[in-house]
Enzyme design. Structure first.
Site, short mmCIF file in Angstrom:
data_model
loop_
_atom_site.label_atom_id
_atom_site.label_comp_id
_atom_site.label_asym_id
_atom_site.label_seq_id
_atom_site.Cartn_x
_atom_site.Cartn_y
_atom_site.Cartn_z
N HIS A 258 0.84 -1.20 0.00
CA HIS A 258 0.00 0.00 0.00
C HIS A 258 0.88 1.24 0.00
CE1 HIS A 258 1.16 -0.39 4.20
NE2 HIS A 258 0.89 0.90 4.35
N ASP B 159 0.57 5.23 1.80
CA ASP B 159 -0.18 5.82 2.90
C ASP B 159 -1.04 6.98 2.39
OD1 ASP B 159 1.06 3.99 4.48
OD2 ASP B 159 2.37 5.41 5.53
N HIS C 33 4.80 0.21 0.05
CA HIS C 33 5.51 -0.60 1.05
C HIS C 33 4.58 -1.68 1.59
CE1 HIS C 33 3.68 2.92 3.02
NE2 HIS C 33 3.58 2.20 4.13
N ARG D 104 5.65 -9.03 16.01
CA ARG D 104 6.33 -7.76 15.72
C ARG D 104 5.39 -6.61 16.08
NH1 ARG D 104 6.18 -4.31 11.08
NH2 ARG D 104 8.11 -3.11 10.87
O1 AKG Z 1 4.54 -1.84 10.53
C1 AKG Z 1 5.20 -1.29 9.66
O2 AKG Z 1 6.42 -1.40 9.57
C2 AKG Z 1 4.51 -0.48 8.58
C3 AKG Z 1 3.18 0.05 8.98
C4 AKG Z 1 2.54 0.81 7.87
O3 AKG Z 1 2.94 0.77 6.75
C5 AKG Z 1 1.35 1.60 8.16
O4 AKG Z 1 0.89 1.58 9.32
O5 AKG Z 1 0.85 2.27 7.23
FE FE2 Z 2 2.03 2.30 5.55
#
Ligand code: AKG
Ligand code: FE2
Length: 343
Positions: free
Chosen positions: A213, A215, A269, A279
């Site tokens: 996705h 952001d 990402h 995690r």
């Molecule tokens: O957890 C992560 O490393 C990425 C989280 C992420 O991309 C988001 O919350 O938009």
């Molecule tokens: Fe993200």
């Protein structure tokens, strides 16, 4: 019997899991053959005091070339980060039924989310759970210590986001892009979010913790633990971001890409689920109010003008129709559009 804390992924997504694979425990992972890992550009914000011109230029270059960078000496105390992580772990360690019921730490009902309710295939499933917490200024200071930690972190990280966005906005065309304080006026803390993420271990190979996705905000400030799993798309392939516990990751969102007329990039990402280890990460999202108009002051503008509300509604519609967000491509202005931009 000990109540289960993990969301019931295997039960809820049985149909799509069995279509593709059987959920056997995977063997220990071999080192991936074709997957590179990188340290993101690292910027020491301490240098804003001693060497501001060079430091600001580095920030702008990283945002333009990578869309992602990391900052140290960011002003968020390490003890606060550690405290937040403990609060976060405790929140996720509650029984699933309690998390789902909501209203923990005075959070709004519905702020706990898990999996991908719209997923119709394994590729669309995010193996994660999260609390999406809007930043509201409390009328009465909360008596809940854990809530105070979250609010304190959110406040610190919001200040940092405003500072970074100011530096990035100064950098267009050699002049100040943000003479009218557009970001501060429209992205008030009350329209920003903090997202506490947990990625439970996943017994099925190749599943995303968070599907690919970009952001849908101006800027995201992310803190990840040492487990790793965040990947970004660079040069047509996925590269893994090496974790750095002392750093905050900064990434450009779609709205900043549009507002900057593509000077800064909102980069795709994802997070890969880990078969063995849980995690945690924490994402602060700098968002405008829904009525905010996103329009680059540059001319010609690559994107037509749109409100944040329009953007969110279009994403919802595309997820329903195509199973995925299409994003900025939907808003390319008719003068700069060509056939390849349509889904
Ligand atoms: O957890 C992560 O490393 C990425 C989280 C992420 O991309 C988001 O919350 O938009
Ligand atoms: Fe993200």
């Amino acid at each position: 019997m000990i109540a289960d804390t993990n969301p019931p992924f295997l039960r809820a997504y049985k149909a799509i899991i069995h279509e593709h694979t059987s959920p056997l425990p995977p063997p220990p992972p071999p080192p991936p053959a074709n997957e590179a890992s990188v340290d993101l550009p690292l910027i020491d914000l301490g240098r804003l005091i001693f060497d501001p011109v060079v430091c600001k230029a580095e920030i702008r270059t990283a945002a333009a070339e990578w869309g992602f960078f990391q900052v140290v000496n960011h002003g968020v105390p390490l003890e606060l980060l550690e405290c937040l992580r403990r609060v976060q772990a405790n929140l996720f360690r509650l029984p699933f039924a309690e998390k789902e019921k909501g209203r923990l730490l005075d959070f709004a009902v519905g702020c706990y989310k898990w999996g991908t309710p719209t997923a119709t295939s394994l590729a669309q499933l995010s193996w994660s759970e999260a609390y999406h917490i809007p930043l509201v200024s409390p009328q009465v200071p909360t008596k809940l210590k854990a809530r105070r930690v979250i609010d304190e972190y959110a406040m610190r990280v919001a200040q940092l986001a405003y500072q970074l966005v100011g530096i990035l906005a100064e950098g267009f065309e050699g002049g100040n892009f943000d003479n009218n304080n557009y970001i501060e006026e429209n992205c008030r803390p009350s329209s920003c979010y903090l997202r506490l993420n947990r990625y439970p271990p996943c017994p099925i190979r190749g599943v995303h913790g968070l599907v690919p996705h970009t952001d849908s905000d101006f800027l995201t400030l992310l803190h990840q633990d040492q487990v790793g799993g965040l990947q970004l798309m660079k040069g047509g392939r996925w590269i893994t971001v090496n974790p750095n516990y002392n750093a905050l990751i900064v990434n450009i969102g779609d709205l900043f890409q549009a507002w900057s007329n593509n000077a800064y990039k909102s980069v795709e990402h994802r997070v890969m689920a880990n078969p063995h280890t849980e995690r945690f990460s924490t994402a602060f999202q700098l968002c405008p109010s829904y009525g905010t108009i996103i329009q680059s002051p540059e001319s010609p503008s690559l994107y037509r003008s749109f409100t944040f509300m329009e953007y969110k509604l279009q994403i919802q519609e595309d997820v329903k129709t195509f199973g995925r967000k299409i994003g900025l491509q939907r808003f390319i202005s008719s003068t700069s559009a060509n056939d390849t931009t349509q889904p």
